[in-house]
Design an enzyme around this catalytic site. Structure first.
Site: not given
Ligand code: ATR
Length: 272
Positions: A18, A20, A67, A103, A126, A128, A154
């Protein structure tokens, strides 16, 4: 004699990479605040309150994977952090712990420096915590987010919760948007050849932003530059989220430009 030095920390796992500690220490030095900031690896979010108490930590940054897990151990959580479902900042005052999320403000500051958000369509890759912060921020600023995710269920769930559209990742090329924002880990060190979308997809967008900051220029941003898009690096968001943490902890204005300089210098060194 009373020691007035304040202690701050980053909690996560891993934390060794990190930036930070470097960024926050430089900021406190510049602000002439007698404070230390260190990275502490914790396996379980449950241990954070005890560590903060024991080490007399006034403020903490929370990173992956804690988090969301940290939230149940806090006394209060800001409305935005509750809505996003993630806390990256904890403040300890009078033995009570408060959670915030910087964030989303960091992302909005990074975007606002470059472009107009209101009325514009943003493809958010994404579903997440980082995507939720982006969607929340874009909506707050009057923009139109579209959740784009690999796992349909999701992505649809997040879109429904925030009242916006969803698009499967493989159909990203069909979105006519203003800006594309990657919040997935695809392209992060050490998998630097990977990109979440094909290069052709990017020509529909004027702007492309990555929330990844290591490497500084991801494959996605390189492809975007070649496709004629303007780009925003994740380092800008990283700096702004950290600056906002300092504002919350101290009530003072952080030296954002210096923080950016320190972070960019280190990241450029790492690329060479
Ligand atoms: P964060 O909370 O840091 O945002 P997370 O909750 O792990 O991390 O979310 C990661 C996101 O990246 C998810 O939406 C994941 O997609 P899935 O819902 O399909 O798992 C996406 N992600 C991770 N690896 C990926 C990959 N190789 N290709 C496409 N999307 C990916």
């Amino acid at each position: 004699m009373k020691n007035n030095s304040r202690t701050f920390a980053l909690f996560g796992n891993p934390v060794a990479q990190s930036l930070s500690p470097l960024m926050h220490s430089a900021a406190f030095r510049e602000m002439k605040i007698d404070a230390s900031y260190r990275a502490l690896r914790v396996g379980d979010a449950r241990d954070v309150p005890g560590e903060m108490e024991k080490l007399n930590i006034s403020g903490a940054s929370i990173t992956i994977p804690h988090k969301t897990g940290i939230m149940q151990y806090l006394d209060t959580v800001s409305d935005s952090a509750a809505r996003i479902g993630a806390v990256n900042t904890v403040t300890r005052a009078d033995g009570r712990l408060k959670g915030d999320n910087t964030d989303w403000t960091g992302l909005i500051s990074a975007l606002s420096e470059a472009l107009e958000i209101r009325g514009k369509r943003f493809a958010v890759l994404g579903a997440g915590g980082a995507a939720r912060a982006a969607v929340y921020g874009i909506l707050t600023e009057g923009g139109i987010p579209v959740v784009v995710n690999r796992t349909v269920q999701k992505g649809e769930q997040v879109a429904k919760e925030f009242g916006c559209d969803f698009c499967p990742l493989e159909d990203t090329g069909m979105i006519k948007g203003y800006c594309l924002i990657n919040t997935t880990p695809v392209g992060m060190f050490p998998n630097m050849d990977a990109s979440p979308v094909s290069a052709e997809t990017l020509q529909h967008f004027e702007w492309v932003m990555d929330t990844i900051y290591n490497p500084l220029e991801t494959r996605l941003l390189k492809d975007a530059g070649r496709a004629g898009c303007r780009t925003i690096s994740g380092a800008t968001m990283f700096v702004h989220q950290g600056a906002e943490q300092i504002r919350i902890w101290t009530g003072l204005q952080p030296p954002t430009e210096l923080m950016k300089k320190v972070v960019l210098e280190r990241l450029k060194d790492e690329t060479n």
